[in-house]
Design an enzyme around this catalytic site. Structure first.
Site, short mmCIF file in Angstrom:
data_model
loop_
_atom_site.label_atom_id
_atom_site.label_comp_id
_atom_site.label_asym_id
_atom_site.label_seq_id
_atom_site.Cartn_x
_atom_site.Cartn_y
_atom_site.Cartn_z
N ASP B 119 0.89 -1.30 -0.08
CA ASP B 119 0.08 -0.01 -0.02
C ASP B 119 0.80 1.45 0.08
O ASP B 119 1.85 1.41 0.93
CB ASP B 119 -0.83 0.05 1.12
N HIS B 126 -3.60 13.99 0.47
CA HIS B 126 -3.77 12.99 1.52
C HIS B 126 -2.79 12.90 2.41
O HIS B 126 -3.11 12.89 3.82
CB HIS B 126 -4.07 11.52 0.97
N GLU B 192 -10.63 3.78 2.62
CA GLU B 192 -9.67 4.69 1.90
C GLU B 192 -9.70 4.28 0.33
O GLU B 192 -9.65 3.17 0.06
CB GLU B 192 -8.23 4.29 2.31
N GLU B 194 -8.85 3.90 -3.10
CA GLU B 194 -7.57 3.68 -3.64
C GLU B 194 -7.75 2.92 -5.02
O GLU B 194 -8.64 2.54 -5.47
CB GLU B 194 -6.65 2.97 -3.00
N ASP B 226 -9.48 0.44 1.15
CA ASP B 226 -8.27 -0.08 2.28
C ASP B 226 -8.99 0.20 3.62
O ASP B 226 -8.66 1.36 4.16
CB ASP B 226 -6.99 0.64 2.21
N ARG B 230 -9.11 3.91 12.54
CA ARG B 230 -8.29 5.12 12.74
C ARG B 230 -7.81 5.01 14.34
O ARG B 230 -6.58 5.30 14.58
CB ARG B 230 -8.75 6.11 12.39
N GLN B 233 -5.07 2.29 14.59
CA GLN B 233 -4.02 2.93 13.88
C GLN B 233 -2.98 3.96 14.59
O GLN B 233 -1.89 3.68 14.66
CB GLN B 233 -4.41 3.51 12.35
N LYS B 246 -5.22 -1.95 9.70
CA LYS B 246 -5.42 -1.80 8.36
C LYS B 246 -5.60 -3.47 8.12
O LYS B 246 -6.21 -3.89 7.01
CB LYS B 246 -4.24 -1.76 7.36
N THR B 250 -9.17 -5.70 3.43
CA THR B 250 -9.00 -4.73 2.06
C THR B 250 -9.90 -5.27 0.99
O THR B 250 -9.75 -6.45 0.57
CB THR B 250 -7.48 -4.67 1.56
N GLU B 353 -10.28 12.56 6.54
CA GLU B 353 -10.09 13.64 5.74
C GLU B 353 -11.18 14.59 5.55
O GLU B 353 -11.44 15.75 5.90
CB GLU B 353 -9.30 13.40 4.70
#
Lengths: 407, 407
Positions: B119, B126, B192, B194, B226, B230, B233, B246, B250, B353
């Site tokens: 990843d 970001h 996420e 991606e 993904d 939070r 993490q 994570k 996925t 975000e």
């Protein structure tokens, strides 16, 4: 004491109490197949299973350990008992003798197809040393260190068996004094002596493996050298962790020692000086540490004797942590302990610690010194653990020689 | 313009210019097999290859894309031409029509067996946003960010196909104000959005893949969510990077769009405001950016439209970096771009975000708000790219619904 009718000395590291599994080939038969180490020989386990009409011939006749590992703990126990019977009951003498090859005449492969590879960071001595070297202005242990076994995923595609040459990696590195990074061969190539644990029984996503279920999922133990490019690592690793500093190669020993061979090796881990959360609390129950005596040799000269019993986090805690979020396990997933470092300089499992970031090079008997590895250097990591009746359980070795970069 | 004799509108996202590959099953035939999306149908590629006596029947009749991907770029090109011929030349009408299934009637599997999963972290927007949120007292971009594409290995065993339920992970989390960590279900579950790239042609250890060889190794493109915890993490990720935050899941979209379908999608990446080292220098030659328009929907409501063309680091640079240390590639290795975030709030690819760490929740049409994901929430990420003659190349979707924790 169990004894074999084979001429194996009682104190042999591959004695009847060990019986590690590997995958071997011979010049006569290049097909990869399961072998069991006994004394100075390798027993072709699938061939004996077939010759004796064993129920376990299918899993023992595979090209790697994955089917056996996937079969689960009850099968692991019965297969081990069956192999022990072959080697202790002279009724099997004919089938066994027909399928023994001197160990020096076999080539070893990766013992299992690797799923995910996770590398932990479980030695407090190592974490403190690395913290002091990499982050001299901060507390050496990060605030989370005693609350959880820190780990990260490594690259499983570059896991190689002992004896594979290690190509010196190239990449970006930037010393603190440099204005910008430069590209070139790694200048600070290092080792990390570790202990690996491979998963046999898989789990479904959403499932946790509690401490008490460790033995139902972990199949066996082997040695790991997690080669490390310290200059590449130091420049890249903030904020998402090690990547190219580690991903070029990870070497593993070819013999997987089953957990059933380590009954005499369990020891109490270090005292937990921070209260663990319940899913990691191992202060009751069976001790979860393992008393492996590791030895690291550089060009034939012993540079370190890391004591695995000093690891703060145990293999059972690591497995419980790795799955506490519901991450599934596959047969062939493995995790390594992290560098094993004891409290003394000559017990450290990485050159960066032994030489304190290169400032105090190791002196070799030929008069040369090493801050980090030079091309042509060979590193061999070995280990033994207590076995029954004062014997030692051998892990064999994980060896690798550094060859020049191609980049 | 190439056109198919099938009744597929010219502006269909799965038009004749796309032809993405996937692995499907049907109620009548539960065997996983390769399908090609065309309009609202799936073509059983192996069945047509066999019926037409194609030389490529073996790779097209596999249970996943790995054999086709391993066959190399020349085969990818000829197979694509052959499938195009089936759908444009009425001579193949009988074989094609016998092997078409409405897309709504198939179930999709993971399109390939995953090797390693890497990843990246390639969106400057970001990285700046996350830096501000996670490390408010420091420069948002770490000093290495513009010198190398930062990445790390993820867990490949928990890569799942679109539509798989996502079990809320449990684990350790500690808010800055807490005295000690606590255990429990993730309270800040995030996505996420991606873009993924899968490796077809493998390499040997010690080999680098230069920028110019990207198209020889990368087979195709798909979408990735993904999932990220939070709170887990934030507590675990220093110093070795994301792990349990994570590794629980996925999700990937089921359709792999071949690079050959994206000829009209290449764009210049953002200006390089730091001089790249030569192995990453893409300022000459073909442009390496891809103009995918991504859309993120939460419970059917679009919350973001991330523009992939804003990514600072390209897929070719990521592959060159990932192999600069000689790390080998396997067929089925894949890497994801990192969260795609544009400069605007409604172009960000993660809730952390969009809601600025939960402080500015998203309002949904039903009147509810979301700082992070609740149980039952469904996230769907879709994308299209420019195709020939004003058409759009569709990527389908990667969807997942959050279900309650089991831990």
């Amino acid at each position: 004491m169990t004894s074999t009718w084979l001429a194996v000395p009682a104190d042999h590291p591959f004695g009847i109490g060990n019986l590690p599994y590997g995958v071997h080939t011979t010049t006569e038969d290049p097909a990869p197949r399961i072998g069991v180490a006994i004394g100075d020989h390798v027993l072709d386990a699938g061939a004996v299973a077939q010759a004796t009409g064993s129920d376990h011939a299918p899993v023992l006749s595979a090209a790697d350990l994955n089917p056996l590992m996937a079969a689960g703990r009850a099968v692991w126990t019965t297969v081990r008992a069956e192999i022990t019977a072959w080697l202790t009951d002279t009724a099997y003498r004919r089938e066994v003798e027909a399928n023994l090859t001197p160990r020096q005449d076999v080539a070893m492969r990766l013992p299992f197809a690797v799923g995910d590879y996770v590398d932990f960071y479980a030695s407090e001595n190592h974490a403190r040393n690395i913290g002091r070297i990499f982050r001299p202005d901060a507390e050496p242990l990060t605030p989370n260190w005693k609350h959880l076994p820190i780990g990260y995923h490594g690259r499983s595609g570059t896991v190689v068996v002992s004896g594979t040459d290690i190509v010196r990696p190239s990449g970006q590195r930037k010393a603190p004094a440099d204005a910008a990074p430069t590209y070139g061969p790694c200048l600070r190539l290092d080792i990390e002596a570790e202990v690996g644990f491979v998963v046999g029984t898989p789990t479904q996503m959403g499932t946790q493996v509690p401490l008490s279920a460790f033995r139902d999922h972990a199949f066996g133990v082997f040695l790991v050298n997690d080669w490390s490019a310290r200059d590449i690592q130091a420049w890249e690793y903030v904020p998402l962790g090690p990547f190219l500093g580690k991903s070029f190669a990870t070497s593993v020993s070819p013999w997987v020692v089953p957990l059933d061979a380590l009954a005499h090796a369990w020891v109490e881990p270090p005292a937990r000086d921070v209260e663990p959360l319940p899913y990691l609390d191992d202060r009751a129950g069976e001790p979860g540490g393992l008393d492996l005596a590791i030895e690291v040799a550089l060009n034939g000269h012993t540079v370190s004797r890391p004591p695995f019993r000093t690891m703060y986090w145990t293999a059972a805690q690591q497995l419980a942590h790795m799955t506490v979020n519901g991450a599934s396990l596959r047969t062939g997933d493995f995790y390594a302990s992290g560098t094993v470092s004891g409290p003394e300089v000559d017990q450290r499992g990485a050159l960066i610690e032994i030489t304190w970031n290169g400032r105090e090079p190791v002196k070799l008997p030929d008069g040369s010194t090493r801050a980090f590895l030079e091309d042509g250097d060979e590193v061999v990591v070995t280990a033994t653990a207590p076995g029954p009746d004062g014997t030692r359980i051998g892990f064999g070795e994980v060896a690798g020689r550094v060859v020049p970069t191609r980049g």
